[in-house]
Design an enzyme around this catalytic site. Sequence first.
Site, PDB file in Angstrom:
ATOM      1  CG  HIS A  76      38.630  10.094  -2.692  1.00 35.70           C
ATOM      2  ND1 HIS A  76      38.678   9.582  -3.968  1.00 35.70           N
ATOM      3  CD2 HIS A  76      39.162  11.342  -2.760  1.00 35.70           C
ATOM      4  CE1 HIS A  76      39.229  10.472  -4.776  1.00 35.70           C
ATOM      5  NE2 HIS A  76      39.528  11.548  -4.069  1.00 35.70           N
ATOM      6  CG  HIS A 113      36.266  15.020  -4.669  1.00 37.03           C
ATOM      7  ND1 HIS A 113      36.931  16.117  -5.168  1.00 37.03           N
ATOM      8  CD2 HIS A 113      37.128  13.989  -4.799  1.00 37.03           C
ATOM      9  CE1 HIS A 113      38.141  15.763  -5.586  1.00 37.03           C
ATOM     10  NE2 HIS A 113      38.272  14.474  -5.368  1.00 37.03           N
ATOM     11  CG  ASP A 144      37.209   7.117  -8.439  1.00 39.99           C
ATOM     12  OD1 ASP A 144      37.581   6.893  -9.608  1.00 39.99           O
ATOM     13  OD2 ASP A 144      37.805   7.903  -7.688  1.00 39.99           O
TER      14      ASP A 144
END
Length: 129
Positions: free
Chosen positions: A95, A93, A29
């Site tokens: 994390h 998605h 990220d």
Amino acid sequence: MSTIFTKIVNGEIPCYKVAEDEHFLAFLDVNPNAKGHTLCIPKKETNKIFDIEDSQYLDLMLFSKKVAIALEHTIPCKRIGMAVIGLEVPHAHVHLIPLNEMDEMRFQNKVKMTPEEFELLSKSIQSNL
């Protein structure tokens, strides 16, 4: 219209790749909560995680687990946190966030890293896969 993640999958936008297979991609990220904050995505664009076909959902979790284990071997931390929020990008998605304290899961405090630090970290995680 393609999401930013689909553009990353298609190579239209660069990323700091951590892992990849035929169906999934993991990359750092660029606005991380903590050093090593990684996103795991299906290459097939699907807006919501619970709209993913069952077999692909389970495979995404297994892919994420492999990445999490590599993260844990790379980043000193108490554990790897996992969050699925999905409001910021309409592409499912996961994390994965190395945690030493709960604030690292709050998506409020961000860590600054240079492109060189991102590149070195992505290579370090890859070596632990």
